[in-house]
Design a protein around this motif. Structure first.
Motif, short mmCIF file in Angstrom:
data_model
loop_
_atom_site.label_atom_id
_atom_site.label_comp_id
_atom_site.label_asym_id
_atom_site.label_seq_id
_atom_site.Cartn_x
_atom_site.Cartn_y
_atom_site.Cartn_z
N TYR A 92 1.30 -1.30 -0.31
CA TYR A 92 -0.23 -0.18 -0.02
C TYR A 92 0.87 1.01 -0.19
CZ TYR A 92 -4.40 -3.19 0.71
OH TYR A 92 -4.94 -3.82 0.46
N PRO A 94 0.79 5.51 -0.47
CA PRO A 94 -0.02 6.80 -0.08
C PRO A 94 -0.45 7.53 -1.38
CG PRO A 94 1.60 7.44 1.30
CD PRO A 94 1.95 5.88 0.26
N GLN A 95 -1.49 7.66 -2.17
CA GLN A 95 -2.09 8.10 -3.25
C GLN A 95 -1.01 9.34 -4.12
OE1 GLN A 95 -4.92 6.61 -5.07
NE2 GLN A 95 -4.25 8.15 -6.93
N PHE A 96 -0.87 10.22 -2.91
CA PHE A 96 0.39 11.46 -3.56
C PHE A 96 1.64 11.27 -3.88
CE2 PHE A 96 0.67 11.73 0.69
CZ PHE A 96 2.16 12.29 1.19
N ARG A 110 -3.78 1.80 -3.51
CA ARG A 110 -3.21 3.58 -3.05
C ARG A 110 -4.02 4.01 -2.16
NH1 ARG A 110 0.86 6.65 -5.40
NH2 ARG A 110 1.78 5.48 -7.05
N PHE A 111 -3.91 4.87 -1.46
CA PHE A 111 -4.75 4.59 -0.48
C PHE A 111 -4.65 6.92 -0.03
CE2 PHE A 111 -1.49 4.16 2.10
CZ PHE A 111 -0.75 4.72 2.75
N ASP A 112 -5.91 7.02 0.21
CA ASP A 112 -5.94 8.72 0.15
C ASP A 112 -6.49 9.09 1.33
OD1 ASP A 112 -5.75 11.37 -0.18
OD2 ASP A 112 -7.61 10.61 -1.17
N ASP A 113 -7.13 9.52 2.58
CA ASP A 113 -7.10 9.61 3.44
C ASP A 113 -7.13 9.10 4.77
OD1 ASP A 113 -9.93 9.58 2.98
OD2 ASP A 113 -9.92 11.13 3.82
N GLU A 114 -7.58 7.71 4.44
CA GLU A 114 -7.77 6.49 5.27
C GLU A 114 -6.75 4.69 3.95
OE1 GLU A 114 -10.93 2.81 7.68
OE2 GLU A 114 -11.19 5.15 6.43
N GLN A 121 -6.29 6.98 10.42
CA GLN A 121 -5.96 8.32 9.52
C GLN A 121 -4.93 8.43 8.97
OE1 GLN A 121 -7.60 11.03 12.08
NE2 GLN A 121 -9.55 9.98 12.94
N ASP A 127 5.42 16.27 1.49
CA ASP A 127 5.70 16.55 0.13
C ASP A 127 6.51 17.53 -0.50
OD1 ASP A 127 4.80 15.57 -1.99
OD2 ASP A 127 2.49 16.37 -1.42
N VAL A 134 4.04 10.49 4.46
CA VAL A 134 2.63 10.24 5.01
C VAL A 134 3.03 9.61 6.54
CG1 VAL A 134 2.48 7.82 4.50
CG2 VAL A 134 0.31 9.19 5.21
#
Length: 227
Positions: A92, A94-96, A110-114, A121, A127, A134
């Motif tokens: 996994y 992070p999306q960014f 990919r994961f975003d805010d969770e 969280q 960044d 993250v």
């Protein structure tokens, strides 16, 4: 003392054990003290920024089956792909994060805010083109994982700090990114974490980062001088 060791270790040193999680350092002789963690969430195990070691799967098995392996810093690919492939789970990311997926020889999610449906969280700490990081926070038990902005290896710490800001971020620590959490424990990817009442050491590290920078740099220079 070496900063990095390439051979696969025959064992590891356990750190940061608590109800629902554990950490380990695969190469305790390293200056960098690369630490990794596994958390139990809903009967499954999530593995964070792992450095592989013989016998580490037995440690995971204490908490359940591995559900995923997480890379929290763009430079922390470490052994994420090897462990994910061994357990037939994705890595996994992070999306960014940019460019990390292509460097992993494993399935990537990919994961975003969770993080998936774990309740952890996720929020960016750094960044930019040189550094993508993250942090993950579990509001259920107050566990915060910060992979690089703060650490507890010697080269992070000035004086009697329990946690210290990374030497490269000392003059401009990302306080805003970590302002909205008051963790019970902080787990880091370099050295052992702070396992109780961690909000104060975290705030002290961030608030005192700039003024203690000369002391840290001086201690680093002295450590390099021959005795």
């Amino acid at each position: 003392m070496s900063s990095h060791v390439d051979e696969r270790p025959s064992g590891f040193v356990e750190i940061d054990r608590f109800d629902g999680g554990v950490g380990w350092i695969a190469y305790p002789e390293e200056t960098m003290k690369r630490a990794s963690h596994a958390l139990e969430i809903d009967g499954e195990v999530w593995v964070f920024d792992p450095v592989d070691a013989a016998g580490i799967d037995d440690l995971f098995a204490e908490f359940g089956d591995v559900a995923g392996v997480v890379v929290m810093l763009d430079r922390h690919k470490r052994d994420a792909a090897a462990i994910a492939n061994r357990h037939d789970v994705p890595v996994y990311v992070p999306q960014f994060f940019e460019g990390v997926s292509e460097e992993l020889d494993a399935a990537v999610a990919r994961f975003d805010d969770e993080l998936a449906d774990t309740g952890l969280q996720a929020f960016p700490v750094v960044d930019n083109r040189f550094w993508q990081e993250v942090a993950l926070y579990n509001p259920a038990d107050g566990t915060l994982i910060v992979p690089e902005t703060v650490g507890a290896a010697d080269y992070f710490l000035a004086g009697d700090e329990e946690l210290g800001v990374h030497p490269m971020l000392r003059l401009n620590p990302p306080r805003e990114a970590l302002r909205n959490v008051a963790p019970e424990r902080v787990l880091v990817a370099h050295g052992p974490g702070v396992m109780a009442a961690a909000a104060r050491p975290l705030e002290d590290a961030l608030a005192g980062s700039r003024k203690r920078t000369p002391r840290l740099y001086g201690e680093m220079v002295r450590a390099l001088l021959p005795v």
